[in-house]
Design a protein around this motif. Sequence first.
Motif, mmCIF file in Angstrom:
data_model
loop_
_atom_site.group_PDB
_atom_site.id
_atom_site.type_symbol
_atom_site.label_atom_id
_atom_site.label_comp_id
_atom_site.label_asym_id
_atom_site.label_seq_id
_atom_site.Cartn_x
_atom_site.Cartn_y
_atom_site.Cartn_z
ATOM 1 N N LYS A 128 9.156 15.889 -8.996
ATOM 2 C CA LYS A 128 8.761 15.798 -10.406
ATOM 3 C C LYS A 128 9.651 14.830 -11.179
ATOM 4 O O LYS A 128 9.378 14.522 -12.340
ATOM 5 C CB LYS A 128 8.816 17.179 -11.058
ATOM 6 C CG LYS A 128 7.890 18.207 -10.439
ATOM 7 C CD LYS A 128 7.915 19.509 -11.200
ATOM 8 C CE LYS A 128 9.262 20.221 -11.118
ATOM 9 N NZ LYS A 128 9.599 20.652 -9.740
ATOM 10 N N ASP A 159 7.204 6.943 -9.378
ATOM 11 C CA ASP A 159 6.781 6.596 -10.732
ATOM 12 C C ASP A 159 7.950 5.905 -11.426
ATOM 13 O O ASP A 159 9.100 6.345 -11.337
ATOM 14 C CB ASP A 159 6.392 7.872 -11.483
ATOM 15 C CG ASP A 159 5.903 7.575 -12.890
ATOM 16 O OD1 ASP A 159 5.446 6.442 -13.131
ATOM 17 O OD2 ASP A 159 5.996 8.477 -13.736
ATOM 18 N N ASP A 203 6.338 11.778 -9.165
ATOM 19 C CA ASP A 203 5.742 11.481 -10.469
ATOM 20 C C ASP A 203 5.876 12.733 -11.311
ATOM 21 O O ASP A 203 5.621 13.840 -10.831
ATOM 22 C CB ASP A 203 4.264 11.094 -10.306
ATOM 23 C CG ASP A 203 3.689 10.449 -11.559
ATOM 24 O OD1 ASP A 203 3.904 10.996 -12.664
ATOM 25 O OD2 ASP A 203 3.040 9.398 -11.446
ATOM 26 N N ASP A 204 6.298 12.592 -12.568
ATOM 27 C CA ASP A 204 6.476 13.776 -13.411
ATOM 28 C C ASP A 204 5.151 14.343 -13.895
ATOM 29 O O ASP A 204 5.127 15.434 -14.463
ATOM 30 C CB ASP A 204 7.390 13.464 -14.597
ATOM 31 C CG ASP A 204 6.851 12.349 -15.474
ATOM 32 O OD1 ASP A 204 6.890 12.504 -16.709
ATOM 33 O OD2 ASP A 204 6.385 11.336 -14.937
ATOM 34 N N GLU A 205 4.044 13.641 -13.663
ATOM 35 C CA GLU A 205 2.726 14.141 -14.057
ATOM 36 C C GLU A 205 2.011 14.708 -12.830
ATOM 37 O O GLU A 205 1.660 13.982 -11.905
ATOM 38 C CB GLU A 205 1.891 13.026 -14.679
ATOM 39 C CG GLU A 205 2.504 12.420 -15.933
ATOM 40 C CD GLU A 205 1.639 11.303 -16.502
ATOM 41 O OE1 GLU A 205 0.492 11.592 -16.892
ATOM 42 O OE2 GLU A 205 2.097 10.150 -16.524
ATOM 43 N N ARG A 206 1.776 16.022 -12.846
ATOM 44 C CA ARG A 206 1.157 16.680 -11.691
ATOM 45 C C ARG A 206 -0.222 16.112 -11.384
ATOM 46 O O ARG A 206 -0.567 15.887 -10.225
ATOM 47 C CB ARG A 206 1.041 18.187 -11.965
ATOM 48 C CG ARG A 206 0.386 18.963 -10.813
ATOM 49 C CD ARG A 206 0.285 20.439 -11.156
ATOM 50 N NE ARG A 206 -0.479 20.674 -12.356
ATOM 51 C CZ ARG A 206 -1.815 20.716 -12.410
ATOM 52 N NH1 ARG A 206 -2.527 20.527 -11.297
ATOM 53 N NH2 ARG A 206 -2.438 20.943 -13.551
ATOM 54 N N LYS A 234 -1.602 3.037 -12.408
ATOM 55 C CA LYS A 234 -2.228 4.302 -12.789
ATOM 56 C C LYS A 234 -3.531 4.029 -13.533
ATOM 57 O O LYS A 234 -3.563 3.143 -14.397
ATOM 58 C CB LYS A 234 -1.297 5.095 -13.719
ATOM 59 C CG LYS A 234 -0.018 5.581 -13.082
ATOM 60 C CD LYS A 234 0.753 6.404 -14.105
ATOM 61 C CE LYS A 234 2.034 6.959 -13.529
ATOM 62 N NZ LYS A 234 2.752 7.835 -14.466
#
Length: 278
Positions: free
Chosen positions: A40, A60, A13-16, A113
């Motif tokens: 990421k 994601d 997922d690119d959102e940490r 999410k």
Amino acid sequence: MNQSKSVRAILADDERLMREQLRSRLMEVWPELEIVAEAKNGIEAVELVRQHRPELVFLDIRMPGLTGVDAARQIAQLPEDDDWLVPEIVFITAYDQYAVEAFEQGVADYVLKPAERERLLVTVDRIKKRLALKQADGEAADESSAARASAPLQQLLHKLSSQLNPGGAPKYLQWIQATVGQAIQMIPVEDVLFFISDEKYTRVQTARVEALIRKPIKELVDELDPALFWQIHRSTLVNARAIDGITRDFRGRQMVGVKGVTEKLEVSRSYTQLFKGM
């Protein structure tokens, strides 16, 4: 998959913060799960799967570089062996309703999410059942699990792409331009019995001719109607209408008979669920 081996997973997922939230929730509902790496973007995810060979991947859908759907396509084409099969895929998505309808009909699962405990418990239960079916390697499945595993991952990805990218039905190949001897011939896609790839070429087999093209199976999978052509092996696509029957060879492998030819096509372990109950 060895029964004593723990289930290993990769999170992409690119959102940490989303990765941290999902990792935390997974520790609550599946403490035995081993998260071996995080990515990421989709490119990193594919490479990490290649390196770690996990049993499970969380992707994601919207990631830079390579989307989760495209990453899943590449992961589904990675070479398998006796110790490792293509992993189970769980998509992480902010989309509901339309996208979820596609997931519910396929062989992958989803997490909305932000990941909520109750929905994640359902996902984990489904994953464990599918992993148990892989572990059984050909043992009879219960009805609900078999139904979810009845279509290959690539077919779900076609459906998911059309759900997430509205704008009309996808346009599939209608003709194949192939080499037959010294000539170039246009072959109607519906006349093709099967495609088989080697390192350089893909063989196009019809009832009358055998031809060659340079397009690999992993590209054809995205360009052909998944309702007509079923992937039964990472190197083989078969026309569903041409299937004559399913048998087993002396090694216990499923073999597809094709109308009009004597050749049998091997079904790899990732696609044996396609023929459950047949």
